[in-house]
Design a protein around this motif. Structure first.
Motif, PDB file in Angstrom:
ATOM      1  N   VAL A  38       0.866  -1.194   0.000  1.00 57.19           N
ATOM      2  CA  VAL A  38       0.000   0.000   0.000  1.00 57.19           C
ATOM      3  C   VAL A  38       0.895   1.234   0.000  1.00 57.19           C
ATOM      4  CG1 VAL A  38      -1.822   1.242   1.204  1.00 57.19           C
ATOM      5  CG2 VAL A  38      -1.768  -1.259   1.291  1.00 57.19           C
ATOM      6  N   THR A  39       0.767   2.065  -1.003  1.00 56.69           N
ATOM      7  CA  THR A  39       1.685   3.201  -1.153  1.00 56.69           C
ATOM      8  C   THR A  39       1.030   4.554  -0.891  1.00 56.69           C
ATOM      9  OG1 THR A  39       1.204   3.226  -3.540  1.00 56.69           O
ATOM     10  CG2 THR A  39       3.143   1.977  -2.817  1.00 56.69           C
ATOM     11  N   ASP A  40      -0.289   4.653  -1.051  1.00 61.42           N
ATOM     12  CA  ASP A  40      -0.984   5.914  -0.849  1.00 61.42           C
ATOM     13  C   ASP A  40      -1.035   6.264   0.639  1.00 61.42           C
ATOM     14  OD1 ASP A  40      -2.763   8.140  -1.753  1.00 61.42           O
ATOM     15  OD2 ASP A  40      -4.192   7.069  -0.477  1.00 61.42           O
ATOM     16  N   THR A  41      -0.615   7.479   0.997  1.00 63.63           N
ATOM     17  CA  THR A  41      -0.545   7.884   2.409  1.00 63.63           C
ATOM     18  C   THR A  41      -1.905   7.831   3.086  1.00 63.63           C
ATOM     19  OG1 THR A  41       1.330   9.342   1.932  1.00 63.63           O
ATOM     20  CG2 THR A  41       0.136   9.743   3.981  1.00 63.63           C
ATOM     21  N   ALA A  42      -2.955   8.309   2.392  1.00 62.11           N
ATOM     22  CA  ALA A  42      -4.298   8.293   2.974  1.00 62.11           C
ATOM     23  C   ALA A  42      -4.766   6.859   3.231  1.00 62.11           C
ATOM     24  CB  ALA A  42      -5.279   9.006   2.055  1.00 62.11           C
ATOM     25  N   SER A  43      -4.491   5.970   2.290  1.00 62.36           N
ATOM     26  CA  SER A  43      -4.890   4.565   2.456  1.00 62.36           C
ATOM     27  C   SER A  43      -4.139   3.909   3.597  1.00 62.36           C
ATOM     28  CB  SER A  43      -4.637   3.787   1.152  1.00 62.36           C
ATOM     29  OG  SER A  43      -5.432   4.296   0.100  1.00 62.36           O
ATOM     30  N   ILE A  44      -2.853   4.259   3.742  1.00 66.28           N
ATOM     31  CA  ILE A  44      -2.067   3.701   4.843  1.00 66.28           C
ATOM     32  C   ILE A  44      -2.658   4.121   6.181  1.00 66.28           C
ATOM     33  CG2 ILE A  44       0.173   3.819   6.021  1.00 66.28           C
ATOM     34  CD1 ILE A  44       1.492   3.988   3.265  1.00 66.28           C
ATOM     35  N   ALA A  45      -3.041   5.403   6.301  1.00 68.51           N
ATOM     36  CA  ALA A  45      -3.639   5.900   7.543  1.00 68.51           C
ATOM     37  C   ALA A  45      -4.956   5.188   7.837  1.00 68.51           C
ATOM     38  CB  ALA A  45      -3.862   7.406   7.450  1.00 68.51           C
ATOM     39  N   GLN A  46      -5.791   5.012   6.818  1.00 65.10           N
ATOM     40  CA  GLN A  46      -7.080   4.343   7.001  1.00 65.10           C
ATOM     41  C   GLN A  46      -6.897   2.887   7.415  1.00 65.10           C
ATOM     42  OE1 GLN A  46      -8.813   5.428   3.070  1.00 65.10           O
ATOM     43  NE2 GLN A  46     -10.597   6.057   4.235  1.00 65.10           N
ATOM     44  N   LEU A  47      -6.054   2.174   6.674  1.00 61.08           N
ATOM     45  CA  LEU A  47      -5.864   0.748   6.938  1.00 61.08           C
ATOM     46  C   LEU A  47      -5.140   0.505   8.258  1.00 61.08           C
ATOM     47  CD1 LEU A  47      -4.948  -0.367   3.306  1.00 61.08           C
ATOM     48  CD2 LEU A  47      -7.018  -0.967   4.572  1.00 61.08           C
ATOM     49  N   SER A  48      -4.240   1.428   8.644  1.00 63.93           N
ATOM     50  CA  SER A  48      -3.560   1.307   9.936  1.00 63.93           C
ATOM     51  C   SER A  48      -4.568   1.417  11.070  1.00 63.93           C
ATOM     52  CB  SER A  48      -2.492   2.396  10.085  1.00 63.93           C
ATOM     53  OG  SER A  48      -1.472   2.233   9.142  1.00 63.93           O
ATOM     54  N   GLY A  49      -5.489   2.384  10.944  1.00 61.62           N
ATOM     55  CA  GLY A  49      -6.520   2.544  11.956  1.00 61.62           C
ATOM     56  C   GLY A  49      -7.407   1.316  12.062  1.00 61.62           C
ATOM     57  N   LEU A  50      -7.785   0.755  10.915  1.00 56.74           N
ATOM     58  CA  LEU A  50      -8.627  -0.440  10.915  1.00 56.74           C
ATOM     59  C   LEU A  50      -7.883  -1.643  11.486  1.00 56.74           C
ATOM     60  CD1 LEU A  50     -11.291  -1.772  10.126  1.00 56.74           C
ATOM     61  CD2 LEU A  50     -10.330  -2.188   7.847  1.00 56.74           C
ATOM     62  N   ALA A  51      -6.630  -1.849  11.048  1.00 61.47           N
ATOM     63  CA  ALA A  51      -5.846  -2.998  11.511  1.00 61.47           C
ATOM     64  C   ALA A  51      -5.567  -2.916  13.004  1.00 61.47           C
ATOM     65  CB  ALA A  51      -4.525  -3.082  10.738  1.00 61.47           C
ATOM     66  N   PHE A  52      -5.306  -1.714  13.496  1.00 59.76           N
ATOM     67  CA  PHE A  52      -5.038  -1.549  14.923  1.00 59.76           C
ATOM     68  C   PHE A  52      -6.305  -1.709  15.746  1.00 59.76           C
ATOM     69  CE2 PHE A  52      -4.546   0.932  18.800  1.00 59.76           C
ATOM     70  CZ  PHE A  52      -3.329   0.453  19.280  1.00 59.76           C
ATOM     71  N   GLY A  53      -7.397  -1.081  15.279  1.00 61.01           N
ATOM     72  CA  GLY A  53      -8.613  -1.033  16.076  1.00 61.01           C
ATOM     73  C   GLY A  53      -9.440  -2.303  16.069  1.00 61.01           C
ATOM     74  N   ILE A  54      -9.374  -3.087  14.986  1.00 60.35           N
ATOM     75  CA  ILE A  54     -10.226  -4.273  14.875  1.00 60.35           C
ATOM     76  C   ILE A  54      -9.959  -5.270  15.994  1.00 60.35           C
ATOM     77  CG2 ILE A  54      -8.669  -5.613  13.383  1.00 60.35           C
ATOM     78  CD1 ILE A  54     -12.494  -5.343  12.983  1.00 60.35           C
ATOM     79  N   THR A  55      -8.722  -5.333  16.472  1.00 57.82           N
ATOM     80  CA  THR A  55      -8.387  -6.241  17.572  1.00 57.82           C
ATOM     81  C   THR A  55      -9.212  -5.928  18.809  1.00 57.82           C
ATOM     82  OG1 THR A  55      -6.120  -6.474  16.759  1.00 57.82           O
ATOM     83  CG2 THR A  55      -6.509  -7.055  19.056  1.00 57.82           C
ATOM     84  N   TYR A  56      -9.409  -4.650  19.072  1.00 57.77           N
ATOM     85  CA  TYR A  56     -10.049  -4.246  20.317  1.00 57.77           C
ATOM     86  C   TYR A  56     -11.574  -4.317  20.250  1.00 57.77           C
ATOM     87  CZ  TYR A  56      -5.372  -2.857  21.546  1.00 57.77           C
ATOM     88  OH  TYR A  56      -4.022  -2.879  21.816  1.00 57.77           O
ATOM     89  N   ILE A  57     -12.174  -4.094  19.077  1.00 58.40           N
ATOM     90  CA  ILE A  57     -13.619  -4.231  18.972  1.00 58.40           C
ATOM     91  C   ILE A  57     -14.012  -5.687  19.176  1.00 58.40           C
ATOM     92  CG2 ILE A  57     -13.652  -4.520  16.456  1.00 58.40           C
ATOM     93  CD1 ILE A  57     -16.264  -2.582  18.441  1.00 58.40           C
ATOM     94  N   ILE A  58     -13.209  -6.603  18.661  1.00 58.44           N
ATOM     95  CA  ILE A  58     -13.481  -8.029  18.857  1.00 58.44           C
ATOM     96  C   ILE A  58     -13.218  -8.419  20.316  1.00 58.44           C
ATOM     97  CG2 ILE A  58     -12.878 -10.362  18.134  1.00 58.44           C
ATOM     98  CD1 ILE A  58     -14.406  -8.712  16.054  1.00 58.44           C
ATOM     99  N   SER A  59     -12.182  -7.825  20.927  1.00 61.36           N
ATOM    100  CA  SER A  59     -11.892  -8.085  22.342  1.00 61.36           C
ATOM    101  C   SER A  59     -13.058  -7.666  23.224  1.00 61.36           C
ATOM    102  CB  SER A  59     -10.624  -7.339  22.780  1.00 61.36           C
ATOM    103  OG  SER A  59      -9.488  -7.851  22.122  1.00 61.36           O
ATOM    104  N   ALA A  60     -13.711  -6.545  22.868  1.00 64.13           N
ATOM    105  CA  ALA A  60     -14.860  -6.076  23.648  1.00 64.13           C
ATOM    106  C   ALA A  60     -15.993  -7.091  23.625  1.00 64.13           C
ATOM    107  CB  ALA A  60     -15.352  -4.734  23.104  1.00 64.13           C
ATOM    108  N   ILE A  61     -16.142  -7.786  22.503  1.00 64.27           N
ATOM    109  CA  ILE A  61     -17.198  -8.786  22.370  1.00 64.27           C
ATOM    110  C   ILE A  61     -16.846 -10.062  23.123  1.00 64.27           C
ATOM    111  CG2 ILE A  61     -18.426 -10.264  20.726  1.00 64.27           C
ATOM    112  CD1 ILE A  61     -18.001  -7.998  18.647  1.00 64.27           C
ATOM    113  N   PHE A  62     -15.579 -10.482  23.028  1.00 65.39           N
ATOM    114  CA  PHE A  62     -15.180 -11.782  23.570  1.00 65.39           C
ATOM    115  C   PHE A  62     -14.777 -11.743  25.040  1.00 65.39           C
ATOM    116  CE2 PHE A  62     -15.175 -13.096  19.195  1.00 65.39           C
ATOM    117  CZ  PHE A  62     -15.384 -14.462  19.245  1.00 65.39           C
ATOM    118  N   SER A  63     -14.455 -10.563  25.577  1.00 67.70           N
ATOM    119  CA  SER A  63     -14.027 -10.495  26.979  1.00 67.70           C
ATOM    120  C   SER A  63     -15.044 -11.104  27.952  1.00 67.70           C
ATOM    121  CB  SER A  63     -13.732  -9.045  27.371  1.00 67.70           C
ATOM    122  OG  SER A  63     -12.534  -8.608  26.788  1.00 67.70           O
TER     123      SER A  63
END
Length: 398
Positions: A38-63
């Protein structure tokens, strides 16, 4: 050695490693996503946020699910499940062929985490009353120390060895944690067949519903604010420095600056809360944190950003502990665990919301806009806390 001391040492090591593993990946994620094509700066920012945050939304469900399983089968099995599962999943991240595989693995990691929660429950239930405070106090430093050192370790490994070794080394350390847990943790677990209260039954038993809701929302806003900048710090430092040769290390230092300040300030603000009231510390810290986010949008170099993040850490040291203290004070003893569980779910949702918010705002409005929006959220929450918490508790205190 007494059993509780041995359990404490093993759990401290495990939480420290898990915290290092979770936090050292954060500054590397944007660079790794770029490495995956992924080379586009905007896409990197979007995908970084999704990749980082998805772990915690699932953790909220499974905790809550893993918490119920711990009550049914014991805490040690949950420790073994979480440590081995995280070791395998994080190791596999090093073999991801594209960003979608990485996001999928981050999602899976959210479903299997829970090591820290299981450790805290184990120590709380297996340590005698005379040593419980000492044990839990010591245990709490593991997460802070891991979160402090993790970004620097991750940045150093990425700069010295490359991106993939970050995941391989983290997976190997978690495997060591799994082995030490299996060999040295001793648990005297007796299953109690008690009726499990449903959410509505728990909520109906909470005496201070308005204050409790305010604390849930405040905890959510705090985690949104703290994690809104996580996906964009690395990209922001790249813009500020203009030199990409040490970005991973500099991002790690920026991540760690606020953690170091929190460790320094937390005990002092805790003592101040005892003297003047926790609601006063919370309100001042909220306003200060909201204001400190604003100049971060105007920094000219990465050292200024690190300095402001250190100041931010001094304020956040008075926020999350204040929320926990207030919840403990207003919650009946028999409901404390469940209410804290709901608070953690609010925190996980806040981490996800913050990471996604930061990525989306950065993509559409620019990186500096993230700091303004985060500041506004904190200041609005401060106004709400003033009317819902500060004025009420101030009257009761006087």
């Amino acid at each position: 050695m007494e059993v509780w001391k041995r359990n404490l040492i093993v759990c401290w090591f495990g939480i420290f490693i898990a915290s290092v593993g979770m936090s050292q990946i954060a500054p590397v994620l944007p660079l790794y996503i770029k490495h995956l094509g992924v080379t586009d700066t905007a896409s990197i920012a979007q995908l970084s946020g999704l990749a980082f945050g998805i772990t915690y939304i699932i953790s909220a469900i499974f905790s809550p699910i893993w918490g119920q399983a711990a009550d049914k089968y014991g805490r040690k099995p949950m420790l073994l499940r979480a440590s081995l599962g995280m070791a395998v999943v994080i190791f596999c991240m090093g073999f991801a062929q594209n960003v979608y595989e990485l996001i999928g693995l981050r999602l899976l990691m959210g479903a299997i985490t829970g090591y820290s929660t299981a450790c805290t429950t184990l120590i709380a239930t297996q340590t005698d009353k005379a040593h419980a405070g000492e044990a839990l106090g010591t245990l709490s430093t593991a997460s802070i120390a891991g979160s402090l050192l993790g970004p620097m370790i991750g940045g150093y490994i990425a700069e010295s060895l490359g991106f993939q070794p970050v995941f391989f080394i983290t997976g190997a350390l978690l495997l060591v944690s799994f082995i030490t847990t299996a060999l040295f943790i001793k648990e005297s677990f007796i299953r109690e067949d008690k009726k499990t209260l449903k959410f509505k039954e728990v909520w109906n038993s909470v005496p201070e519903k308005s204050l409790t809701i305010t604390m849930f929302v405040t905890f959510f806003v705090l985690t949104v604010a703290l994690y809104s900048v996580e996906p964009i710090v690395t990209v922001y430092i790249t813009e500020l420095s203009g030199n990409t040769s040490h970005v991973a290390l500099l991002a790690g230092l920026a991540f760690s600056a606020s953690g170091l300040a929190t460790i320094i300030a937390a005990p002092r603000l805790g003592r101040l809360s005892d003297k003047i009231g926790v609601h006063k510390v919370m309100l001042v810290a909220l306003v200060a944190a909201g204001l400190i986010f604003i100049p971060q949008a105007f920094v000219q170099n990465h050292w200024q950003l690190m300095g402001l993040r250190f100041l931010l850490g001094l304020t956040t040291a008075g926020l999350i502990p204040s929320v926990n203290i207030l919840i403990k004070k207003i919650t009946p003893q028999n409901l404390t665990g469940r209410v804290f569980g709901f608070t953690m779910s609010a925190g996980y949702l806040g981490i996800f919301g913050g990471a996604v918010l930061g990525g989306q705002v950065a993509a559409y409005f620019g990186i500096r806009s993230v700091f303004f929006i985060t500041s506004a959220l904190l200041l609005i929450n401060a106004v709400w806390v003033y009317f819902k918490v500060y004025k009420k508790l101030n009257i009761l205190q006087n």
